[in-house]
Design a protein around this motif. Structure first.
Motif, short mmCIF file in Angstrom:
data_model
loop_
_atom_site.label_atom_id
_atom_site.label_comp_id
_atom_site.label_asym_id
_atom_site.label_seq_id
_atom_site.Cartn_x
_atom_site.Cartn_y
_atom_site.Cartn_z
N GLY A 128 -6.52 4.78 0.88
CA GLY A 128 -5.83 3.57 0.46
C GLY A 128 -4.41 3.41 0.92
O GLY A 128 -3.72 2.47 0.49
N TYR A 132 0.84 -1.20 0.00
CA TYR A 132 0.00 0.00 0.00
C TYR A 132 0.87 1.25 0.00
O TYR A 132 2.03 1.23 0.46
N GLY A 138 -8.70 -3.61 0.31
CA GLY A 138 -8.35 -2.23 0.53
C GLY A 138 -7.56 -2.05 1.82
O GLY A 138 -7.51 -2.96 2.67
N ARG A 153 -3.15 -6.85 0.12
CA ARG A 153 -3.22 -6.09 -1.13
C ARG A 153 -3.17 -7.02 -2.34
O ARG A 153 -3.87 -6.82 -3.32
N SER A 164 -8.11 -0.18 4.52
CA SER A 164 -8.91 -0.25 5.75
C SER A 164 -9.32 -1.69 6.06
O SER A 164 -9.32 -2.12 7.21
N GLU A 165 -9.63 -2.43 5.02
CA GLU A 165 -9.98 -3.85 5.21
C GLU A 165 -8.78 -4.63 5.73
O GLU A 165 -8.91 -5.52 6.58
#
Length: 324
Positions: free
Chosen positions: A252, A223, A286, A281, A288-289
């Protein structure tokens, strides 16, 4: 933040007694710091012997040894005339902020160098801004300096008396200018560099962390590591010890901020969670997930908390990670 040097009288019989003498000196200096409340229990030590012609290739080396076993591991060493000995202690310690006691796992580093022909150099390095009238963000903190600088000044004076040599302050660093009795008053003289925290400390911490990741940090695999947005974060702990913060933002980005006061363990603790982020990733999750997927998990004895907190910016979280 800065360091200081002393040159005690040469060791008369360095081959026979240099190692024991160096161990005794670092122990005496540690006792000085402890008597003033500057260092706490714990810490590790290192011993290294090199040929002067090959300083990068130790003949004998022990690193990160608990202090109570360091002397035993070095007890059989002898120092030849063309060799060089280094004994180093990495010491946890404490300082005060508005009456609150703060702790860092590497507040001071103490080194004694002994050459085989008897010359000696003692070095003390300080790793906190508690002695300075400006913090690392160039914000005035005269009250913090007033709580802590006198004890540092007393330590430097007592070490000078112990060694029978003058205190020689080191060169200016990114953050401060050492003096014979502590640090220059930056409220009067000004800082050496503007915003040394953002310009030097944060990038240095990031480079150190990236070196621990397999393959480094890649734009395709990982990320984005910076953001201008607010961040959500969770604490990373080993038992009761806070090591750092795992974070993500709505745009993100995601990453890990090691807590500086926790020492080396803070950096290693972030690696498994950054690798989890990498895997998330790759699976299309994402940021936050990915953070949610780490909450409450344990990896190699290190736990990510189940509670998510919010910081107004990544800069604010980085500053939180840099405090005691």
């Amino acid at each position: 933040m800065g360091e200081w040097f002393w040159e005690p009288a040469p060791v008369l019989d360095a081959p026979a007694s240099g190692v024991a003498w160096a161990l005794g000196l670092v122990g005496d200096v540690r006792d000085v710091l402890a008597s003033l409340g500057l260092v706490a229990d714990g810490g590790t030590g290192s011993v290294e012997v090199c040929e002067l012609s090959a300083m990068g290739r130790p003949l004998f080396e022990r690193r990160d040894v608990p202090l109570d076993v360091l002397a035993g591991q070095a007890s059989g060493l002898r120092l030849l005339p063309d060799q060089h000995l280094t004994v180093a202690l990495r010491l946890p310690g404490e300082w005060m902020e508005a009456g609150v006691r703060r702790r860092a796992e590497k507040l001071f580093v103490l080194r004694v160098h002994v050459w085989g022909r008897g010359a000696v150099l003692l070095v003390l390095a300080a790793h906190a801004d508690a002695w300075m009238t400006l913090d690392l963000r160039e914000r005035p903190q005269p009250e913090v300096a007033a709580e802590n600088a006198p004890r540092l000044a007393a330590a430097l004076k007592q070490i000078s008396e112990l060694t029978g040599s003058e205190t020689d302050p080191g060169d200016p660093t990114w953050h401060a200018r050492p003096t014979a009795d502590g640090f220059a008053d930056l409220l009067v003289e000004g800082a050496e560099y503007d915003d040394s925290w953002d310009n030097f400390e944060v990038p240095a911490r990031w480079r150190r962390l990236v070196k621990l990741l397999p393959g480094g940090y890649g734009e395709e695999e990982d990320y984005e590591c910076t953001t201008e947005e607010p961040v959500r974060y969770a604490e990373v702990r080993c038992g009761e010890r806070l090591l750092g913060f795992l974070w993500a933002s709505a745009d993100g980005a995601a990453g890990y901020e090691p807590r500086g006061a926790a020492g080396d363990a803070a950096f290693g603790a972030g690696v498994p969670w950054l690798l989890r982020f990498r895997a998330a990733r790759s699976a299309g999750a994402g940021a936050s997930e990915a953070l949610e997927g780490c909450l409450g998990r344990i990896e190699a004895g290190v736990t990510v908390g189940a509670v998510v907190r919010r910081a107004p910016s990544l800069d604010a979280l980085q500053e939180l990670s840099g405090r005691g």
